[in-house]
Design a protein around this motif. Structure first.
Motif, PDB file in Angstrom:
ATOM      1  N   TYR A  44      12.351  -1.540   1.615  1.00  0.00           N
ATOM      2  CA  TYR A  44      11.383  -0.640   0.990  1.00  0.00           C
ATOM      3  C   TYR A  44      11.209   0.604   1.860  1.00  0.00           C
ATOM      4  O   TYR A  44      10.984   0.505   3.074  1.00  0.00           O
ATOM      5  N   TYR A  45      11.308   1.789   1.214  1.00  0.00           N
ATOM      6  CA  TYR A  45      11.204   3.071   1.905  1.00  0.00           C
ATOM      7  C   TYR A  45      10.132   3.925   1.239  1.00  0.00           C
ATOM      8  O   TYR A  45      10.165   4.133   0.024  1.00  0.00           O
ATOM      9  N   ASP A  46       9.177   4.412   2.042  1.00  0.00           N
ATOM     10  CA  ASP A  46       8.077   5.215   1.525  1.00  0.00           C
ATOM     11  C   ASP A  46       8.612   6.484   0.855  1.00  0.00           C
ATOM     12  O   ASP A  46       9.393   7.238   1.446  1.00  0.00           O
ATOM     13  N   ILE A  47       8.200   6.713  -0.390  1.00  0.00           N
ATOM     14  CA  ILE A  47       8.693   7.864  -1.142  1.00  0.00           C
ATOM     15  C   ILE A  47       8.217   9.175  -0.533  1.00  0.00           C
ATOM     16  O   ILE A  47       8.939  10.176  -0.544  1.00  0.00           O
ATOM     17  N   GLY A  49       0.786  -1.223   0.000  1.00  0.00           N
ATOM     18  CA  GLY A  49       0.000   0.000   0.000  1.00  0.00           C
ATOM     19  C   GLY A  49       0.818   1.273   0.000  1.00  0.00           C
ATOM     20  O   GLY A  49       0.251   2.371   0.104  1.00  0.00           O
ATOM     21  N   HIS A  50       2.133   1.168  -0.121  1.00  0.00           N
ATOM     22  CA  HIS A  50       3.015   2.328  -0.149  1.00  0.00           C
ATOM     23  C   HIS A  50       3.748   2.377  -1.486  1.00  0.00           C
ATOM     24  O   HIS A  50       4.130   1.339  -2.030  1.00  0.00           O
ATOM     25  N   ARG A  51       3.954   3.581  -2.001  1.00  0.00           N
ATOM     26  CA  ARG A  51       4.857   3.748  -3.123  1.00  0.00           C
ATOM     27  C   ARG A  51       6.244   3.911  -2.543  1.00  0.00           C
ATOM     28  O   ARG A  51       6.484   4.819  -1.731  1.00  0.00           O
ATOM     29  N   CYS A  52       7.165   3.048  -2.916  1.00  0.00           N
ATOM     30  CA  CYS A  52       8.448   2.959  -2.223  1.00  0.00           C
ATOM     31  C   CYS A  52       9.633   2.955  -3.178  1.00  0.00           C
ATOM     32  O   CYS A  52       9.523   2.557  -4.344  1.00  0.00           O
ATOM     33  N   TYR A  53      10.770   3.372  -2.639  1.00  0.00           N
ATOM     34  CA  TYR A  53      12.045   3.051  -3.266  1.00  0.00           C
ATOM     35  C   TYR A  53      12.457   1.670  -2.763  1.00  0.00           C
ATOM     36  O   TYR A  53      12.386   1.389  -1.561  1.00  0.00           O
ATOM     37  N   ARG A  54      12.895   0.835  -3.709  1.00  0.00           N
ATOM     38  CA  ARG A  54      13.342  -0.513  -3.337  1.00  0.00           C
ATOM     39  C   ARG A  54      14.864  -0.562  -3.403  1.00  0.00           C
ATOM     40  O   ARG A  54      15.464  -0.236  -4.419  1.00  0.00           O
ATOM     41  N   LEU A  55      15.475  -0.983  -2.292  1.00  0.00           N
ATOM     42  CA  LEU A  55      16.921  -1.083  -2.202  1.00  0.00           C
ATOM     43  C   LEU A  55      17.347  -2.540  -2.128  1.00  0.00           C
ATOM     44  O   LEU A  55      16.678  -3.351  -1.469  1.00  0.00           O
TER      45      LEU A  55
END
Length: 257
Positions: free
Chosen positions: A173-176, A154-160
């Motif tokens: 995953y970090y919320d944009i 449910g979050h738009r994230c940057y994936r590392l």
């Protein structure tokens, strides 16, 4: 459960996880570096100075396995740079203990003697024990890369994608929008074969100037465990808590040097 890292513990691939993995990636030229993503998360939880002001942490939490109707409590002790002790109380059974003193890892199940943690399990325990995991110190990683932006829980994230010095690999995953860490995903070897573990964190609350997630959902092999943090005490942990059992202090196989 990581450091402030403790909630990053060990979920078979769910439909949501698969959807996240299949999401259309952003162009690499549009992405921040992994270090920039992590720095934004650190700022969102209170800043590097506030994080470094915490030298040890005690956490008391409740856990439940909804599908199994099993509930209990756990205690986590952690200290800089990479010491950790986790106690899980099982109703009517007793206490399971897992510890890492910076080099030696061990575990004991209710009614059993402590035994060394070895191999891949020791590497996982070492990574989970890094106290400053939120800061992602370069000394703990071989590489950190921003893969893309994607949807996750449910979050738009940057994936590392991260590779630790022990060689383990996983995704974070970090919320944009908020910059906050919202979860991770990794493969874990078990006696029944490899499984995918998905951890989702939420309900960040401040403790001594640092925001911590107080709810964790950990899914592995179609089983979900929910952990809810009740109490946090910082800078009050006695160093002796992390002493390995005397019989294991000379064990070579349970050491990471």
């Amino acid at each position: 459960m990581s450091k402030a890292h403790w909630w990053r513990q060990a979920a078979a691939l769910s439909g949501v996880a698969l959807a996240a993995m299949r999401a259309a990636p952003a162009r690499s030229s549009d992405l921040p570096t992994a270090r920039e993503v992590i720095q934004r998360h650190v700022a969102a939880i209170g800043g590097e100075a506030a994080v470094k002001a915490i030298t040890s942490r005690y956490v008391w939490a409740r856990y439940e396995y909804p599908a199994r109707r099993l509930r209990g409590s756990l205690e986590l002790y952690a200290a800089r740079p990479n010491k950790r002790l986790l106690k899980i109380e099982y109703p009517d059974l007793g206490t399971e203990v897992t510890g890492f003193d910076g080099k030696i890892g061990w575990t004991s199940k209710p009614g059993e003697a402590a035994r060394p943690v070895e191999g891949a399990d020791l590497a996982l325990l070492r990574d989970q024990s890094v106290f400053d995991f939120d800061l992602h110190p370069d000394s703990s990683f071989r590489s950190m890369t921003t893969v893309d932006s994607t949807d996750f829980q449910g979050h738009r994230c940057y994936r590392l994608r991260l590779v630790s010095i022990t060689g383990r690999q996983w995704l974070e995953y970090y919320d944009i929008v908020t910059g906050l860490f919202v979860g991770n995903m990794f493969r874990q070897e078990t006696e029944q074969g490899p499984i995918t573990v998905v951890t989702v964190v939420s309900d960040y609350r401040p403790f001594d100037g640092v925001r911590l997630p107080t709810r964790l959902s950990i899914r592995a092999a179609y089983v979900e465990r929910i952990v809810t943090v009740v109490r946090v005490r910082d800078n009050q942990v006695d160093a002796s808590v992390f002493d390995a059992p005397p019989k294991l202090r000379g064990a070579v196989s349970s050491r990471l040097d």
